[in-house]
Design a protein around this motif. Structure first.
Motif, PDB file in Angstrom:
ATOM      1  N   LYS A  65      52.901  27.869 -24.632  1.00  0.00           N
ATOM      2  CA  LYS A  65      52.773  28.298 -26.030  1.00  0.00           C
ATOM      3  C   LYS A  65      51.510  27.766 -26.685  1.00  0.00           C
ATOM      4  O   LYS A  65      50.881  28.438 -27.508  1.00  0.00           O
ATOM      5  N   ALA A  66      51.120  26.559 -26.332  1.00  0.00           N
ATOM      6  CA  ALA A  66      49.927  25.957 -26.941  1.00  0.00           C
ATOM      7  C   ALA A  66      48.661  26.744 -26.603  1.00  0.00           C
ATOM      8  O   ALA A  66      47.703  26.748 -27.390  1.00  0.00           O
ATOM      9  N   PHE A  67      48.639  27.417 -25.449  1.00  0.00           N
ATOM     10  CA  PHE A  67      47.479  28.218 -25.071  1.00  0.00           C
ATOM     11  C   PHE A  67      47.366  29.453 -25.972  1.00  0.00           C
ATOM     12  O   PHE A  67      46.266  29.846 -26.364  1.00  0.00           O
ATOM     13  N   THR A  68      48.511  30.053 -26.285  1.00  0.00           N
ATOM     14  CA  THR A  68      48.527  31.198 -27.197  1.00  0.00           C
ATOM     15  C   THR A  68      48.018  30.792 -28.574  1.00  0.00           C
ATOM     16  O   THR A  68      47.218  31.506 -29.194  1.00  0.00           O
ATOM     17  N   VAL A  69      48.470  29.641 -29.040  1.00  0.00           N
ATOM     18  CA  VAL A  69      48.034  29.136 -30.351  1.00  0.00           C
ATOM     19  C   VAL A  69      46.534  28.884 -30.357  1.00  0.00           C
ATOM     20  O   VAL A  69      45.839  29.206 -31.340  1.00  0.00           O
ATOM     21  N   LEU A  70      45.999  28.317 -29.274  1.00  0.00           N
ATOM     22  CA  LEU A  70      44.568  28.052 -29.221  1.00  0.00           C
ATOM     23  C   LEU A  70      43.760  29.344 -29.332  1.00  0.00           C
ATOM     24  O   LEU A  70      42.761  29.405 -30.059  1.00  0.00           O
ATOM     25  N   LEU A  71      44.188  30.392 -28.629  1.00  0.00           N
ATOM     26  CA  LEU A  71      43.460  31.663 -28.691  1.00  0.00           C
ATOM     27  C   LEU A  71      43.405  32.205 -30.110  1.00  0.00           C
ATOM     28  O   LEU A  71      42.367  32.700 -30.566  1.00  0.00           O
ATOM     29  N   LEU A  72      44.506  32.127 -30.831  1.00  0.00           N
ATOM     30  CA  LEU A  72      44.530  32.611 -32.214  1.00  0.00           C
ATOM     31  C   LEU A  72      43.696  31.708 -33.120  1.00  0.00           C
ATOM     32  O   LEU A  72      43.014  32.187 -34.034  1.00  0.00           O
ATOM     33  N   SER A  73      43.746  30.411 -32.860  1.00  0.00           N
ATOM     34  CA  SER A  73      42.956  29.482 -33.675  1.00  0.00           C
ATOM     35  C   SER A  73      41.465  29.721 -33.490  1.00  0.00           C
ATOM     36  O   SER A  73      40.670  29.568 -34.432  1.00  0.00           O
ATOM     37  N   MET A  74      41.060  30.112 -32.289  1.00  0.00           N
ATOM     38  CA  MET A  74      39.653  30.422 -32.043  1.00  0.00           C
ATOM     39  C   MET A  74      39.213  31.646 -32.849  1.00  0.00           C
ATOM     40  O   MET A  74      38.085  31.707 -33.348  1.00  0.00           O
ATOM     41  N   GLN A  75      40.109  32.618 -33.000  1.00  0.00           N
ATOM     42  CA  GLN A  75      39.805  33.785 -33.822  1.00  0.00           C
ATOM     43  C   GLN A  75      39.771  33.419 -35.305  1.00  0.00           C
ATOM     44  O   GLN A  75      38.969  33.961 -36.068  1.00  0.00           O
ATOM     45  N   ALA A  76      40.642  32.500 -35.709  1.00  0.00           N
ATOM     46  CA  ALA A  76      40.626  32.036 -37.110  1.00  0.00           C
ATOM     47  C   ALA A  76      39.310  31.332 -37.417  1.00  0.00           C
ATOM     48  O   ALA A  76      38.765  31.467 -38.522  1.00  0.00           O
ATOM     49  N   ASP A  77      38.781  30.588 -36.445  1.00  0.00           N
ATOM     50  CA  ASP A  77      37.482  29.930 -36.611  1.00  0.00           C
ATOM     51  C   ASP A  77      36.370  30.926 -36.934  1.00  0.00           C
ATOM     52  O   ASP A  77      35.439  30.634 -37.694  1.00  0.00           O
ATOM     53  N   LYS A  78      36.482  32.110 -36.346  1.00  0.00           N
ATOM     54  CA  LYS A  78      35.436  33.133 -36.514  1.00  0.00           C
ATOM     55  C   LYS A  78      35.682  34.025 -37.723  1.00  0.00           C
ATOM     56  O   LYS A  78      34.934  34.977 -37.952  1.00  0.00           O
ATOM     57  N   GLY A  79      36.731  33.727 -38.482  1.00  0.00           N
ATOM     58  CA  GLY A  79      37.030  34.505 -39.681  1.00  0.00           C
ATOM     59  C   GLY A  79      37.665  35.847 -39.407  1.00  0.00           C
ATOM     60  O   GLY A  79      37.776  36.685 -40.308  1.00  0.00           O
ATOM     61  N   ARG A  80      38.137  36.075 -38.174  1.00  0.00           N
ATOM     62  CA  ARG A  80      38.733  37.357 -37.821  1.00  0.00           C
ATOM     63  C   ARG A  80      40.251  37.362 -38.003  1.00  0.00           C
ATOM     64  O   ARG A  80      40.897  38.398 -37.822  1.00  0.00           O
ATOM     65  N   PHE A  81      40.788  36.217 -38.369  1.00  0.00           N
ATOM     66  CA  PHE A  81      42.240  36.075 -38.397  1.00  0.00           C
ATOM     67  C   PHE A  81      42.621  34.949 -39.343  1.00  0.00           C
ATOM     68  O   PHE A  81      41.925  33.931 -39.423  1.00  0.00           O
ATOM     69  N   ALA A 158      59.221  35.223 -30.321  1.00  0.00           N
ATOM     70  CA  ALA A 158      58.201  35.099 -31.359  1.00  0.00           C
ATOM     71  C   ALA A 158      56.809  34.956 -30.744  1.00  0.00           C
ATOM     72  O   ALA A 158      55.823  35.501 -31.252  1.00  0.00           O
ATOM     73  N   TYR A 159      56.727  34.230 -29.637  1.00  0.00           N
ATOM     74  CA  TYR A 159      55.426  34.042 -28.994  1.00  0.00           C
ATOM     75  C   TYR A 159      54.987  35.255 -28.196  1.00  0.00           C
ATOM     76  O   TYR A 159      53.792  35.416 -27.913  1.00  0.00           O
ATOM     77  N   LYS A 160      55.904  36.125 -27.836  1.00  0.00           N
ATOM     78  CA  LYS A 160      55.514  37.401 -27.236  1.00  0.00           C
ATOM     79  C   LYS A 160      54.868  38.301 -28.295  1.00  0.00           C
ATOM     80  O   LYS A 160      53.929  39.044 -28.009  1.00  0.00           O
ATOM     81  N   VAL A 161      55.385  38.213 -29.507  1.00  0.00           N
ATOM     82  CA  VAL A 161      54.754  38.940 -30.611  1.00  0.00           C
ATOM     83  C   VAL A 161      53.335  38.409 -30.823  1.00  0.00           C
ATOM     84  O   VAL A 161      52.380  39.173 -31.021  1.00  0.00           O
ATOM     85  N   LEU A 162      53.168  37.086 -30.767  1.00  0.00           N
ATOM     86  CA  LEU A 162      51.836  36.497 -30.921  1.00  0.00           C
ATOM     87  C   LEU A 162      50.916  36.895 -29.770  1.00  0.00           C
ATOM     88  O   LEU A 162      49.698  37.040 -29.960  1.00  0.00           O
ATOM     89  N   ALA A 163      51.480  37.080 -28.576  1.00  0.00           N
ATOM     90  CA  ALA A 163      50.669  37.544 -27.448  1.00  0.00           C
ATOM     91  C   ALA A 163      50.112  38.938 -27.721  1.00  0.00           C
ATOM     92  O   ALA A 163      48.969  39.250 -27.372  1.00  0.00           O
ATOM     93  N   ARG A 164      50.917  39.779 -28.367  1.00  0.00           N
ATOM     94  CA  ARG A 164      50.433  41.108 -28.743  1.00  0.00           C
ATOM     95  C   ARG A 164      49.312  40.994 -29.770  1.00  0.00           C
ATOM     96  O   ARG A 164      48.312  41.734 -29.710  1.00  0.00           O
ATOM     97  N   LEU A 165      49.435  40.056 -30.700  1.00  0.00           N
ATOM     98  CA  LEU A 165      48.382  39.829 -31.684  1.00  0.00           C
ATOM     99  C   LEU A 165      47.088  39.403 -30.990  1.00  0.00           C
ATOM    100  O   LEU A 165      45.994  39.851 -31.363  1.00  0.00           O
ATOM    101  N   VAL A 166      47.201  38.543 -29.976  1.00  0.00           N
ATOM    102  CA  VAL A 166      46.025  38.143 -29.200  1.00  0.00           C
ATOM    103  C   VAL A 166      45.363  39.363 -28.572  1.00  0.00           C
ATOM    104  O   VAL A 166      44.127  39.520 -28.616  1.00  0.00           O
ATOM    105  N   GLU A 167      46.156  40.247 -27.990  1.00  0.00           N
ATOM    106  CA  GLU A 167      45.603  41.447 -27.344  1.00  0.00           C
ATOM    107  C   GLU A 167      44.838  42.316 -28.334  1.00  0.00           C
ATOM    108  O   GLU A 167      43.789  42.879 -28.014  1.00  0.00           O
ATOM    109  N   ILE A 168      45.370  42.425 -29.545  1.00  0.00           N
ATOM    110  CA  ILE A 168      44.714  43.246 -30.562  1.00  0.00           C
ATOM    111  C   ILE A 168      43.409  42.605 -31.024  1.00  0.00           C
ATOM    112  O   ILE A 168      42.366  43.263 -31.133  1.00  0.00           O
ATOM    113  N   LEU A 169      43.428  41.302 -31.277  1.00  0.00           N
ATOM    114  CA  LEU A 169      42.242  40.618 -31.790  1.00  0.00           C
ATOM    115  C   LEU A 169      41.119  40.542 -30.754  1.00  0.00           C
ATOM    116  O   LEU A 169      39.937  40.579 -31.097  1.00  0.00           O
TER     117      LEU A 169
END
Length: 493
Positions: A65-81, A158-169
């Motif tokens: 799960k922490a890997f999924t969170v890191l991917l989203l946090s990297m997008q937040a860093d770039k202002g995309r999320f 819930a983390y499968k939903v976040l995985a879909r968000l990763v795919e979109i971003l």
């Protein structure tokens, strides 16, 4: 590679041998050094292959799960999320049962388990279900509206939903994104989502029935179908050496180990991952007021708690026949992880705590809170003595023989919005032939109270089937009580 003394390592080995766990992989690291990297025992009681810390794969389960969170946090860093923006901002077709909550719920709510969604683990366990499919099924999932942002309820979907968000971003399949943006930069070259490789390159799962604990463990079936049976919440398989790189990355607060200050995430983004969002009080196993592992608060993909008066980041993952536990002490610049090829077992926590105490001794713990190692072995000897000698408990009697004409009325197809079609046939008794998720191809046993029972792995253990109506117009299935999911009712077609 091991910096501990021979005596220290031998003490750990004796503890592990005493636990009867077939195989253990263990790492203790600082941000710049590996204090201990070791394999103990065998990958399987059947083949006797040794556990090798550099090559033996192990499924880390919920540590993924922490890997999924890191991917989203990297997008937040770039202002995309934005973690706190409504999820529908990024997944317009996303909906839950309640339209108001659907419009408000954020990725942070999903990552911190405060959505109010029921668990529904049997939906995905052991099957290849793409994240987009889980998103499409969310409106069918039971939802406790009053729990939204008010209580903690751990949820893998819930983390499968976040995985879909990763795919979109990232505009790419989840598995490819993790490989390109985390595994490769961190040098986790032997890490994979291909769980089928466990049979040739990794640990084999083992189980111990309560009545047979004194006899140790036996190899068990691994419920994994397809190469990527789970993504977002679980699914990563790695040798402990690769995971040691991940722990060093966490200790370095987002800097790639061994690099010239190459960052995958900003310090602000990193700190956000460990900011508590949900609270779930747990005073810990064999706890004392100053030594407890809690109270614990859930942040984004990590628990935040305490160990020996130090702040800790921690998580546990388990699956049929596998356990993984990690604990990071940022103030002491120390982290440890244990992988074991057994079903859930209190001994693994004892091994992890003993390794951390040794790490504190070896490193000198510059936070000024050095303490003498606790006698974790003796503590867990007492705990495990009761566990090993526990009675097997009453065995529920079942009516094995039933005339075919008595069972015929149950035959047919039943439908549920989330779990799809449930088909029941008459063969060697009453047979459940399948539905969406891990419910299929097993015999139903009729019990004396008129209900049926079925066992299908740990996640859907003790399924209880109750038919209603004179001609079996519906069937309700009760999952394990700990899942907190109400009985699921299928209507006959």
């Amino acid at each position: 590679m091991d910096q501990g003394t021979t005596t220290d390592v031998e003490d750990l080995r004796k503890f592990i041998e005493q636990s009867k766990i077939p195989g253990v992989a263990l790492a203790v690291v600082s941000s710049t050094s590996i204090h201990l990297l070791h394999g103990f025992g065998t990958t399987s009681l059947e083949n006797g292959h040794p556990v090798h810390p550099s090559t033996t794969l192990h499924p880390i389960c919920s540590l993924s799960k922490a890997f999924t969170v890191l991917l989203l946090s990297m997008q937040a860093d770039k202002g995309r999320f934005d973690w706190d923006a409504p999820l529908q901002t990024y997944i317009p077709d996303f909906n839950l049962r309640d339209p108001t909550i659907s419009a408000l719920v954020s990725a942070a709510d999903f990552a911190s388990h405060r959505t109010g969604l029921s668990i529904h683990d049997p939906l995905w366990y052991g099957v290849s279900m793409p994240p987009a499919t889980v998103v499409a099924l969310c409106p069918e999932m039971s939802l406790n509206e009053s729990a939204f942002r008010n209580s903690f309820a751990y949820n893998n979907n819930a983390y499968k939903v976040l995985a879909r968000l990763v795919e979109i971003l990232y505009d790419a399949p989840f598995v490819e994104v993790v490989r390109e943006h985390i595994f490769e930069p961190l040098g986790m070259s032997n890490t994979t989502f291909e769980s089928h490789r466990l049979w040739t390159e990794g640990m084999r799962p083992h189980e111990s029935k309560q009545s047979a604990r004194k006899a140790g463990y036996t190899v068990m079936e691994f419920y994994s179908e397809g190469q990527h049976a789970a993504v977002g919440d679980t699914g990563i398989c790695t040798p402990v050496r690769d995971y040691a790189r991940w722990m060093q990355f966490i200790l370095k607060k987002g800097v790639v180990p061994g690099s010239d200050n190459v960052r995958l995430i900003s310090e602000t983004g990193f700190a956000r991952m460990f900011t508590p969002r949900s609270v779930d009080i747990d005073e810990g196993l064999l706890a004392k007021p100053t030594e407890r592992a809690g109270p614990l608060a859930y942040a984004l993909g990590w628990w935040v708690g305490a160990f020996r008066d130090r702040v800790s980041y921690t998580h546990t993952g388990w699956n049929d026949g596998f356990v993984s536990e990690v604990k990071v002490l940022p103030g002491a610049d120390l982290a440890a992880v244990v992988f074991a090829n057994v079903d859930f077992n209190p001994y693994t926590t004892g091994i992890l705590h003993a390794a951390l105490d040794l790490g504190l001794k070896w490193s000198g713990a510059e936070d000024g809170k050095v303490k003498s190692p606790l006698e974790w072995v003796k503590r867990f000897e007492m705990k495990m003595r009761g566990w090993m000698n526990a009675p097997a408990g009453a065995v529920e009697e079942v009516i094995v023989e039933s005339a075919p004409y008595q069972l015929q009325k149950y035959v047919g197809e039943y439908k549920h919005g989330l779990y799809g079609i449930l088909r029941i046939e008459l063969g060697e008794g009453l047979m459940l032939m399948g539905s969406r998720g891990n419910l299929g191809a097993s015999k139903l046993e009729l019990r004396k109270d008129g209900s049926f029972s079925m066992k299908r792995g740990r996640w859907v253990d003790k399924l209880m089937f109750q038919f209603y109506g004179g001609e079996a117009l519906s069937v309700k299935i009760k999952f394990e009580e700990w899942t907190e999911v109400d009985a699921v009712e299928f209507e006959k077609l």
